[in-house]
Write a protein that holds these residues in place. Structure first.
Motif, PDB file in Angstrom:
ATOM      1  N   ASP A 117      13.001 -41.270 -43.226  1.00 35.39           N
ATOM      2  CA  ASP A 117      13.629 -40.161 -44.127  1.00 35.39           C
ATOM      3  C   ASP A 117      12.245 -39.527 -44.331  1.00 35.39           C
ATOM      4  OD1 ASP A 117      13.046 -42.598 -45.633  1.00 35.39           O
ATOM      5  OD2 ASP A 117      14.663 -41.694 -47.124  1.00 35.39           O
ATOM      6  N   PHE A 120      10.443 -37.943 -41.369  1.00 36.22           N
ATOM      7  CA  PHE A 120      11.164 -36.580 -40.734  1.00 36.22           C
ATOM      8  C   PHE A 120      11.149 -35.483 -41.942  1.00 36.22           C
ATOM      9  CE2 PHE A 120      13.461 -38.277 -36.928  1.00 36.22           C
ATOM     10  CZ  PHE A 120      12.450 -39.362 -36.981  1.00 36.22           C
ATOM     11  N   ILE A 121      10.581 -35.554 -43.170  1.00 39.10           N
ATOM     12  CA  ILE A 121      10.925 -34.244 -43.773  1.00 39.10           C
ATOM     13  C   ILE A 121      10.695 -33.120 -43.289  1.00 39.10           C
ATOM     14  CG2 ILE A 121       9.731 -33.214 -46.084  1.00 39.10           C
ATOM     15  CD1 ILE A 121       9.477 -36.380 -47.135  1.00 39.10           C
ATOM     16  N   ALA A 124      13.191 -31.893 -40.120  1.00 40.08           N
ATOM     17  CA  ALA A 124      14.693 -31.993 -40.274  1.00 40.08           C
ATOM     18  C   ALA A 124      15.151 -30.916 -41.167  1.00 40.08           C
ATOM     19  CB  ALA A 124      15.222 -33.111 -40.739  1.00 40.08           C
ATOM     20  N   TYR A 126      18.388 -31.353 -42.548  1.00 42.09           N
ATOM     21  CA  TYR A 126      19.135 -32.315 -43.352  1.00 42.09           C
ATOM     22  C   TYR A 126      18.561 -33.612 -42.965  1.00 42.09           C
ATOM     23  CZ  TYR A 126      22.652 -35.001 -45.421  1.00 42.09           C
ATOM     24  OH  TYR A 126      23.486 -35.854 -46.393  1.00 42.09           O
ATOM     25  N   ASN A 127      18.250 -34.461 -44.172  1.00 43.23           N
ATOM     26  CA  ASN A 127      17.475 -35.716 -43.889  1.00 43.23           C
ATOM     27  C   ASN A 127      17.969 -36.630 -44.721  1.00 43.23           C
ATOM     28  OD1 ASN A 127      15.383 -37.669 -42.819  1.00 43.23           O
ATOM     29  ND2 ASN A 127      13.790 -36.582 -44.261  1.00 43.23           N
ATOM     30  N   ASN A 128      18.640 -37.663 -44.562  1.00 51.41           N
ATOM     31  CA  ASN A 128      19.068 -38.788 -45.692  1.00 51.41           C
ATOM     32  C   ASN A 128      18.988 -40.079 -45.037  1.00 51.41           C
ATOM     33  OD1 ASN A 128      20.172 -39.315 -48.082  1.00 51.41           O
ATOM     34  ND2 ASN A 128      22.046 -38.048 -47.917  1.00 51.41           N
ATOM     35  N   ARG A 129      18.845 -40.884 -46.121  1.00 51.12           N
ATOM     36  CA  ARG A 129      18.808 -42.290 -45.946  1.00 51.12           C
ATOM     37  C   ARG A 129      20.297 -42.776 -46.318  1.00 51.12           C
ATOM     38  NH1 ARG A 129      14.314 -46.411 -48.726  1.00 51.12           N
ATOM     39  NH2 ARG A 129      13.431 -44.444 -47.907  1.00 51.12           N
ATOM     40  N   ALA A 143      25.603 -34.089 -42.522  1.00 48.19           N
ATOM     41  CA  ALA A 143      24.325 -34.081 -41.272  1.00 48.19           C
ATOM     42  C   ALA A 143      24.770 -33.308 -40.108  1.00 48.19           C
ATOM     43  CB  ALA A 143      24.057 -35.573 -41.106  1.00 48.19           C
ATOM     44  N   HIS A 155      18.934 -35.597 -39.759  1.00 46.00           N
ATOM     45  CA  HIS A 155      18.457 -36.849 -39.357  1.00 46.00           C
ATOM     46  C   HIS A 155      19.099 -37.859 -40.419  1.00 46.00           C
ATOM     47  CE1 HIS A 155      15.404 -40.086 -40.552  1.00 46.00           C
ATOM     48  NE2 HIS A 155      15.896 -40.496 -39.272  1.00 46.00           N
ATOM     49  N   THR A 157      19.026 -41.866 -41.351  1.00 47.97           N
ATOM     50  CA  THR A 157      18.571 -43.249 -41.115  1.00 47.97           C
ATOM     51  C   THR A 157      19.140 -44.206 -41.960  1.00 47.97           C
ATOM     52  OG1 THR A 157      16.427 -44.583 -41.080  1.00 47.97           O
ATOM     53  CG2 THR A 157      16.741 -43.139 -42.808  1.00 47.97           C
TER      54      THR A 157
END
Length: 581
Positions: A117, A120-121, A124, A126-129, A143, A155, A157
């Protein structure tokens, strides 16, 4: 249900039926959920995760739907990045799903311990764990919605332990079950009446009007042609807009830029009014000088308005919808000389292309490949290009026909995308002719994917422009820098033997006298075919209009010790079309 089950269920509810990826122990939970749902969602097993991301991007380009790719933790996720940047820069909705190390050993120097995460900043929107099983549903919906709405990369993860965690575990009181929705909302996406009238008033004052139509206008072909007729305006097409109107239309001057046409450059130089439709074409040196002409820009993304050239009126909206509202407000432009001049220039340009494309010189000229191949493309063909000299072959010499789709890596301009693009197109449209025009450099980067085409019985046709050199890089070193070529040569590979070794058909074409019938024969084979087109590496694929400083740089490169200067000089001197020496 566990987190992975919910993820797969939400993908299906959003209409996703295809995922491109490569299995790995970091995504075993997701793979098991996909196995259980394989009657509803198919998994295309690739040979390299970079290809999976390229395929997701191409799938989005050709279907207009969400593209999805899946990779394992650590190196698998890292491999996705190039294809994801391709999607980001060409504004395609793609969801990337990756695995991650167990929660309780993250950031403790464990194996494949990469916090994806954080990686991929930049790529993306939208980017979340995913933090728990209960977290998955709302993250997945957001997402997917973000990728579609923002036309970008989202993304997710998922740590290995979370993938198999029950959705009931650790649910907070604020996270009510089933509180999110897979219903997608579409905005009105049209400009205001006041802006439309302002644009019409400005355009109606124009005399020498030009249209620059890009990727965002691919679905507005009829409206573009009506606009061109009303305004007496030539349509110029950036690479991603190649398919927006057919190249046999009397209203288009073809491509623009380094790989474009001389008539398009002339139109940009001489226009007094420019209407940009669905494009934020990045090469501003090919646009009119700032302040030289009036400009109206139509784009669905307000952030893109005025990005490349000063805009007098910006219309934020879908190109087709906006043009339908704008057209009734426009007066017929009675000054037709500008269009007629462009049409005359195109007749001369087409004569040049025909002369180059029918040359019987040996070794075979790369122009012959595109010109002869284009004769046999079907009306509904999907044609893709890799990045390099092959892009010029596709952009200039392969004519876009009505009903065809064309694309390439437009803004990232990355090598290696061609074959994955072709595979994704064939997966999406199994009944259509799919042709990839690639270079020997780009093909060898991900050439293992020819096995994917064989494994899935995909009848793609890959035309490899074989010149045993990184052609575009070589000419850039010489023409733009004035330097002799360095480290551009490629070790020769027998691509026909390679194709046959993995179960594909292989065809070699190296004689311009027989090229036409050989292309027709090769395209008729039922399965995947690799067509090795052996061409002259000393033929320079140069800009349509050579600038004096480029000619000087080219000469400097020869003088400074270019190892093939005699062959190159003789070839260039014999070129009656673009003589630079």
């Amino acid at each position: 249900m566990n987190a992975s089950d919910i993820l797969v269920a939400r993908l299906i509810d959003w209409g996703v039926d295809t995922i491109f990826g490569l299995p790995g122990d970091g995504i075993n939970g997701v793979m098991e959920s996909l196995r259980k749902a394989q009657d509803k969602i198919r998994f295309i097993h690739v040979r390299h995760e970079e290809s999976a991301a390229f395929m997701a991007c191409a799938y989005a380009k050709f279907t207009g739907r969400l593209g999805v790719c899946l990779a394992t933790s650590g190196p698998g996720g890292i491999h996705l990045l190039n294809g994801l940047y391709d999607a980001k820069l060409d504004q395609q909705p793609v969801l990337a799903i990756t695995g991650m190390q167990y929660n309780d050993v993250t950031n403790t120097f464990s194996q494949q311990d990469v916090e994806l995460d954080k990686l991929f900043i930049d790529v993306a929107c939208y980017n979340n764990r995913v933090m728990s099983g209960a977290h998955m549903e709302s993250v997945a919906d957001l997402a997917i919605r973000s990728a579609i709405d923002k036309r970008g990369v989202a993304h997710i993860t998922i740590p290995i332990d979370v993938q198999q965690q029950s959705i009931k575990q650790s649910r907070s009181e604020r996270n009510k079950p089933n509180h999110t929705s897979t219903h997608g909302a579409i905005s009105g996406n049209v400009p205001s009446n006041a802006d439309l009238q302002a644009a019409a008033d400005l355009i109606n004052q124009g005399k020498r009007i030009a249209i620059l139509a890009g990727q965002g206008a691919l679905h507005a072909s009829d409206e573009l042609l009506q606009l061109a007729e009303t305004l007496g305006a030539p349509i110029v097409k950036p690479l991603l807009g190649k398919g927006c109107v057919p190249d046999d239309s009397p209203y288009t001057t073809g491509g623009i830029g380094l790989l474009g046409t001389a008539p398009s450059e002339q139109v940009m130089e001489d226009c007094d009014t420019l209407l940009m439709v669905g494009t934020s074409y990045p090469y501003i040196e090919y646009l009119p000088e700032p302040g030289k002409c009036k400009c109206v820009q139509i784009d669905s993304n307000a952030q893109r308005i005025g990005l490349r050239t000063p805009v007098d009126v910006g219309l934020v909206g879908d190109s087709q919808k906006t043009l339908r509202l704008l057209l009734p407000l426009l007066k017929r432009n009675e000054y037709r000389k500008f269009l007629e001049e462009a049409q005359d220039d195109m007749k001369d340009w087409d004569a040049i292309l025909e002369k180059e494309g029918t040359s019987d010189a040996m070794p075979m000229k790369p122009q012959v490949v595109g010109y002869q191949l284009s004769k046999f493309t079907k009306e509904d063909a999907i044609i893709v290009s890799d990045s390099g000299t092959n892009t010029t072959v596709w952009a200039r010499y392969m004519k876009a026909k009505k009903g065809q789709m064309h694309s390439c890596s437009g803004n990232l301009a990355t090598m290696a995308c061609g074959m994955p693009y072709a595979i994704a197109a064939q997966v999406a449209f199994p009944g259509r002719q799919v042709i990839g025009v690639v270079g020997d450099g780009g093909f060898t980067m991900l050439m293992g994917e020819i096995i994917t085409a064989v494994a899935y019985k995909l009848p793609i046709k890959l035309v490899i422009i074989k010149n045993n050199t990184l052609g575009q890089i070589k000419w850039e070193q010489m023409v733009f820098q004035g330097n002799p070529e360095y480290q551009c040569e490629l070790y020769p590979i027998d691509f026909v033997a390679l194709a046959k070794a993995v179960g594909a058909e292989g065809v070699r074409i190296d004689d311009p006298k027989t090229a036409s019938r050989e292309f027709e024969r090769a395209l008729a084979f039922p399965g995947p075919v690799v067509i090795e087109a052996v061409v002259d590496q000393y033929t320079a694929m140069l800009p349509a209009k050579i600038k004096p400083e480029q000619a000087v740089k080219f000469s400097e490169a020869l003088i400074r010790g270019e190892p093939n200067r005699l062959r190159i000089a003789l070839t260039a001197a014999a070129d009656t079309v673009r003589q630079v020496v």
